[in-house]
Scaffold this motif. Structure first.
Motif, PDB file in Angstrom:
ATOM      1  N   CYS A   1       0.829  -1.220   0.000  1.00  0.00           N
ATOM      2  CA  CYS A   1       0.000   0.000   0.000  1.00  0.00           C
ATOM      3  C   CYS A   1       0.857   1.260   0.000  1.00  0.00           C
ATOM      4  CB  CYS A   1      -0.939   0.008   1.204  1.00  0.00           C
ATOM      5  SG  CYS A   1      -2.264  -1.198   1.095  1.00  0.00           S
ATOM      6  N   CYS A   2       1.921   1.259   0.772  1.00  0.00           N
ATOM      7  CA  CYS A   2       2.823   2.422   0.803  1.00  0.00           C
ATOM      8  C   CYS A   2       3.454   2.659  -0.565  1.00  0.00           C
ATOM      9  CB  CYS A   2       3.911   2.230   1.863  1.00  0.00           C
ATOM     10  SG  CYS A   2       3.312   2.342   3.549  1.00  0.00           S
ATOM     11  N   ALA A   3       3.912   1.590  -1.201  1.00  0.00           N
ATOM     12  CA  ALA A   3       4.529   1.729  -2.524  1.00  0.00           C
ATOM     13  C   ALA A   3       3.526   2.262  -3.542  1.00  0.00           C
ATOM     14  CB  ALA A   3       5.097   0.384  -2.982  1.00  0.00           C
ATOM     15  N   VAL A   4       2.321   1.714  -3.544  1.00  0.00           N
ATOM     16  CA  VAL A   4       1.284   2.189  -4.475  1.00  0.00           C
ATOM     17  C   VAL A   4       0.930   3.644  -4.171  1.00  0.00           C
ATOM     18  CG1 VAL A   4      -1.118   1.875  -5.194  1.00  0.00           C
ATOM     19  CG2 VAL A   4       0.378  -0.107  -4.942  1.00  0.00           C
ATOM     20  N   PHE A   5       0.816   3.984  -2.896  1.00  0.00           N
ATOM     21  CA  PHE A   5       0.510   5.356  -2.507  1.00  0.00           C
ATOM     22  C   PHE A   5       1.581   6.319  -3.016  1.00  0.00           C
ATOM     23  CE2 PHE A   5       1.442   8.749   0.560  1.00  0.00           C
ATOM     24  CZ  PHE A   5       0.338   9.555   0.313  1.00  0.00           C
ATOM     25  N   TRP A   6       2.856   5.971  -2.831  1.00  0.00           N
ATOM     26  CA  TRP A   6       3.927   6.854  -3.299  1.00  0.00           C
ATOM     27  C   TRP A   6       3.878   7.063  -4.801  1.00  0.00           C
ATOM     28  CZ3 TRP A   6       8.180   4.308   0.092  1.00  0.00           C
ATOM     29  CH2 TRP A   6       8.259   4.972   1.315  1.00  0.00           C
ATOM     30  N   ILE A   7       3.661   5.994  -5.545  1.00  0.00           N
ATOM     31  CA  ILE A   7       3.590   6.114  -7.006  1.00  0.00           C
ATOM     32  C   ILE A   7       2.409   6.991  -7.410  1.00  0.00           C
ATOM     33  CG2 ILE A   7       3.193   4.845  -9.153  1.00  0.00           C
ATOM     34  CD1 ILE A   7       4.711   2.460  -7.726  1.00  0.00           C
ATOM     35  N   TRP A   8       1.239   6.710  -6.848  1.00  0.00           N
ATOM     36  CA  TRP A   8       0.052   7.489  -7.180  1.00  0.00           C
ATOM     37  C   TRP A   8       0.213   8.957  -6.766  1.00  0.00           C
ATOM     38  CZ3 TRP A   8      -3.094  10.098  -3.696  1.00  0.00           C
ATOM     39  CH2 TRP A   8      -4.159  10.768  -4.287  1.00  0.00           C
ATOM     40  N   SER A   9       0.658   9.182  -5.534  1.00  0.00           N
ATOM     41  CA  SER A   9       0.727  10.561  -5.044  1.00  0.00           C
ATOM     42  C   SER A   9       1.801  11.363  -5.769  1.00  0.00           C
ATOM     43  CB  SER A   9       0.928  10.604  -3.529  1.00  0.00           C
ATOM     44  OG  SER A   9       2.124   9.978  -3.146  1.00  0.00           O
ATOM     45  N   TRP A  10       2.898  10.721  -6.157  1.00  0.00           N
ATOM     46  CA  TRP A  10       3.940  11.428  -6.915  1.00  0.00           C
ATOM     47  C   TRP A  10       3.363  11.909  -8.239  1.00  0.00           C
ATOM     48  CZ3 TRP A  10       6.269   9.610 -11.552  1.00  0.00           C
ATOM     49  CH2 TRP A  10       7.301  10.420 -12.026  1.00  0.00           C
ATOM     50  N   ARG A  11       2.662  11.018  -8.920  1.00  0.00           N
ATOM     51  CA  ARG A  11       2.063  11.393 -10.210  1.00  0.00           C
ATOM     52  C   ARG A  11       0.950  12.421 -10.012  1.00  0.00           C
ATOM     53  NH1 ARG A  11      -0.835   7.578 -14.702  1.00  0.00           N
ATOM     54  NH2 ARG A  11      -1.089   9.232 -16.214  1.00  0.00           N
ATOM     55  N   ASP A  12       0.101  12.188  -9.040  1.00  0.00           N
ATOM     56  CA  ASP A  12      -0.997  13.111  -8.770  1.00  0.00           C
ATOM     57  C   ASP A  12      -0.466  14.494  -8.394  1.00  0.00           C
ATOM     58  OD1 ASP A  12      -3.996  13.447  -8.240  1.00  0.00           O
ATOM     59  OD2 ASP A  12      -3.102  14.111  -6.336  1.00  0.00           O
ATOM     60  N   ALA A  13       0.593  14.539  -7.613  1.00  0.00           N
ATOM     61  CA  ALA A  13       1.172  15.828  -7.202  1.00  0.00           C
ATOM     62  C   ALA A  13       1.672  16.614  -8.410  1.00  0.00           C
ATOM     63  CB  ALA A  13       2.316  15.601  -6.209  1.00  0.00           C
ATOM     64  N   ARG A  14       2.272  15.921  -9.363  1.00  0.00           N
ATOM     65  CA  ARG A  14       2.727  16.603 -10.582  1.00  0.00           C
ATOM     66  C   ARG A  14       1.545  17.132 -11.383  1.00  0.00           C
ATOM     67  NH1 ARG A  14       6.588  13.262 -14.220  1.00  0.00           N
ATOM     68  NH2 ARG A  14       4.575  12.292 -14.469  1.00  0.00           N
TER      69      ARG A  14
END
Length: 104
Positions: free
Chosen positions: A54-67
Motif C-alpha cells: 500500500c505504501c509503494a502504491v501510494f507513493w507512485i500514485w501521489s507522486w504522479r498526482d502531485a505533478r
C-alpha cells in the motif's frame, strides 16, 4: 475536508506512536528487533506485506498526482511513511492536495 484530513493526520501519528513508544521504552531504538517482531508471525507478516505494498502504491500514485495537480510538499509523505506510517502520510497528502486546490 481540510480540517478532517489534518485531524486524521494527527490521530494517524498519535495512535501508532503509542505502540512505537512502548516498544522503544522496552527495547530502545533497536531496528533489527523491530523488523523481526513485525514479521514474527504469519498473520503479522501478511499485515506488514499488505502495508508495504500500500505504501509503494501510494507513493507512485501521489507522486504522479502531485505533478498533475500542483501539490507542493509531496516529498513530506516519504519521511511520514518511514517515521510514522501510511496513517499519517495519506491524510497529510490529502491535506496538501486540498490546500493546493484552494490556491494556497
Amino acid at each position: 475536508m481540510k480540517s478532517l484530513y489534518l485531524a486524521a493526520a494527527f490521530v494517524g501519528t498519535l495512535v501508532p506512536w503509542i505502540f512505537f513508544g512502548g516498544f522503544i521504552a522496552e527495547n530502545g531504538i533497536n531496528l533489527p528487533l523491530f523488523v523481526a517482531m513485525i514479521f514474527a508471525t504469519k498473520p503479522a507478516s501478511g499485515f506488514a506485506a499488505d502495508l508495504l505494498i500500500c505504501c509503494a502504491v501510494f507513493w507512485i500514485w501521489s507522486w504522479r498526482d502531485a505533478r498533475e495537480t500542483g501539490v507542493r510538499g509531496w516529498w513530506l509523505t516519504v519521511p511520514a511513511v518511514w517515521l510514522v506510517g501510511l496513517s499519517l502520510a495519506l491524510p497529510l497528502y490529502l491535506w496538501l492536495r486540498e490546500r493546493a486546490g484552494e490556491g494556497e
